[in-house]
Design a protein around this motif. Structure first.
Motif, short mmCIF file in Angstrom:
data_model
loop_
_atom_site.label_atom_id
_atom_site.label_comp_id
_atom_site.label_asym_id
_atom_site.label_seq_id
_atom_site.Cartn_x
_atom_site.Cartn_y
_atom_site.Cartn_z
N TYR A 142 38.31 52.58 43.74
CA TYR A 142 39.40 53.63 43.19
C TYR A 142 38.65 54.48 42.17
O TYR A 142 39.12 55.76 42.17
N ASP A 143 37.87 53.91 41.19
CA ASP A 143 37.21 54.70 40.13
C ASP A 143 36.65 56.09 40.91
O ASP A 143 36.82 57.11 40.00
N GLY A 172 44.80 51.72 35.45
CA GLY A 172 43.42 52.26 36.52
C GLY A 172 42.15 52.08 35.51
O GLY A 172 42.11 51.04 34.83
N SER A 173 41.51 52.88 35.74
CA SER A 173 40.06 52.99 35.05
C SER A 173 40.16 53.85 33.96
O SER A 173 39.21 54.47 33.49
N GLY A 174 41.55 54.31 33.41
CA GLY A 174 41.54 54.91 32.33
C GLY A 174 41.76 56.50 32.31
O GLY A 174 41.66 57.41 31.26
N ASN A 175 42.41 57.02 33.48
CA ASN A 175 42.42 58.40 33.63
C ASN A 175 43.33 59.02 32.49
O ASN A 175 43.08 60.22 32.09
N VAL A 176 44.35 58.43 31.97
CA VAL A 176 45.27 58.88 31.11
C VAL A 176 45.04 58.33 29.69
O VAL A 176 45.02 58.89 28.61
N ALA A 177 44.45 56.86 29.70
CA ALA A 177 44.42 56.23 28.38
C ALA A 177 43.28 56.73 27.81
O ALA A 177 43.47 56.94 26.45
N ILE A 178 42.22 57.04 28.45
CA ILE A 178 40.93 57.66 27.48
C ILE A 178 41.04 58.89 27.00
O ILE A 178 41.05 59.13 25.71
N PRO A 179 41.71 59.98 27.43
CA PRO A 179 42.07 61.09 26.85
C PRO A 179 43.12 60.95 25.76
O PRO A 179 43.09 61.78 24.84
N ALA A 180 44.09 59.99 25.93
CA ALA A 180 45.21 59.68 25.13
C ALA A 180 44.42 59.17 23.72
O ALA A 180 44.74 59.77 22.44
N ALA A 181 43.56 58.17 23.88
CA ALA A 181 42.42 57.61 22.81
C ALA A 181 41.79 58.88 21.97
O ALA A 181 41.71 58.68 20.78
N LEU A 182 41.33 59.80 22.71
CA LEU A 182 40.42 60.70 22.32
C LEU A 182 41.19 61.78 21.64
O LEU A 182 40.71 62.43 20.54
N ALA A 183 42.50 61.88 21.81
CA ALA A 183 43.35 62.88 20.96
C ALA A 183 43.91 62.12 19.93
O ALA A 183 44.67 62.78 19.11
N ILE A 194 47.10 51.21 24.42
CA ILE A 194 46.82 50.02 25.12
C ILE A 194 47.03 50.43 26.85
O ILE A 194 48.04 51.03 27.16
N ALA A 195 45.89 50.10 27.52
CA ALA A 195 45.78 50.60 28.93
C ALA A 195 46.15 49.32 29.55
O ALA A 195 45.52 48.36 29.42
N SER A 196 47.06 49.38 30.55
CA SER A 196 47.44 48.10 31.04
C SER A 196 47.70 48.12 32.73
O SER A 196 47.75 49.33 33.25
N LEU A 238 39.61 47.16 37.73
CA LEU A 238 39.94 48.50 37.46
C LEU A 238 39.85 48.78 35.62
O LEU A 238 39.28 49.83 35.35
N LEU A 239 40.28 47.93 34.93
CA LEU A 239 40.05 47.75 33.66
C LEU A 239 38.66 47.72 33.17
O LEU A 239 38.37 48.24 32.19
#
Length: 276
Positions: free
Chosen positions: A25-26, A58-69, A74-76, A82-83
């Motif tokens: 899926y990644d 999933g593999s951080g599609n939103v979580a990673i950009p949010a952290a970089l912002a 927490i990515a669940s 996928l994590l």
């Protein structure tokens, strides 16, 4: 409150996790829809200091950009594999966040714990929509923000599920189709009067990775869990060939390219709101 048989639910969730762990899926997330994460981060106004939960990360599609912002994130997700892929991406990009296995319908977090809850084509795949929506709202603080990106029923991915439907076994009782989350009336019904400042917009992702319909079909047969599962249910080569033709026809129907190269526009609903 949605009442769900716990034993049956455990079995169902195990099947879902295994389905999403199959394939890659990644590859879909990074090669086709990577823009959805930054779109949602911008739309919901994630900023430094926000405590953010990404549901179905999933593999951080939103979580990673949010952290970089600058947010604490927490990515669940239901699927550990996928994590793990997301953790690798986060390291590569210098993003610091937490990764936790969690069921969107039974989130292991406190009431009102988060400033923001988001999901990009993630929570929509939880089988019981009201249960997932109730949990999403529960963990957001009053006045906190909610942001969702969901494939629409009439859009390409919604129609892909409709195309595969005759080829797969019917879902268990009570399980609802994922693309309903892309129907504005449906989502408003799930959230009800527990949200305010609801804003919606229909947008598209332009996909230009595939030269022809067969390329799209083979990519999804290899990488996308629901498509892999559909092919596993075909009793013989003849039925598999029928599914091949149906998916090729779908791509041909949605092709907006003019130069003989496949161009697909995948429609999604962007929704933002505040918890009342």
């Amino acid at each position: 409150m949605t009442i769900i048989d716990q034993d049956e639910d455990i079995q169902l969730k195990a099947k879902h996790a295994a389905m999403w762990a199959s394939g890659h899926y990644d590859a879909v997330a990074t090669q086709l829809i990577a823009e959805l994460g930054p779109v949602l981060v911008e739309a919901i106004g994630i900023r430094t200091g926000d405590l953010v939960l990404d549901v179905g990360a999933g593999s951080g599609n939103v979580a990673i950009p949010a952290a970089l912002a600058g947010a604490r994130v927490i990515a669940s997700d239901l699927t550990p594999e996928l994590l793990e892929q997301g953790e690798a991406h986060a390291r590569e990009r210098g993003a610091v966040l937490e990764w936790q296995v969690a069921d969107a319908e039974r989130l292991p977090y406190d009431d009102g714990q988060f400033d923001v809850a988001v999901s990009a084509v993630g929570i929509m795949f939880a089988p019981h929509h009201q249960a997932a929506a109730d949990e999403l709202l529960r963990v957001v603080t009053p006045g906190g923000r909610i942001g969702l990106v969901s494939w629409t029923p009439a859009g390409f991915i919604g129609q892909m599920f409709a195309t595969m439907k005759p080829f797969v076994a019917p879902p268990p009782a009570g399980v609802q189709p994922p693309p309903l989350w892309g129907d504005e009336d449906h989502v408003r019904g799930l959230l009800g009067d527990r949200v305010t400042d609801v804003r919606t917009e229909t947008r598209t992702v332009k996909v230009t990775l595939f030269a022809e319909p067969a390329d799209f079909r083979e990519f999804f047969k290899t990488n996308y869990g629901p498509t892999i599962a559909a092919y596993k249910q075909q009793p013989d080569a003849e039925k598999a060939a029928e599914l091949d033709a149906a998916l090729d026809g779908l791509a041909e129907r949605f092709d907006v390219g003019e130069s003989g190269y496949l161009v697909l526009e995948w429609e999604y609903l962007l929704l933002t709101a505040r918890r009342a």
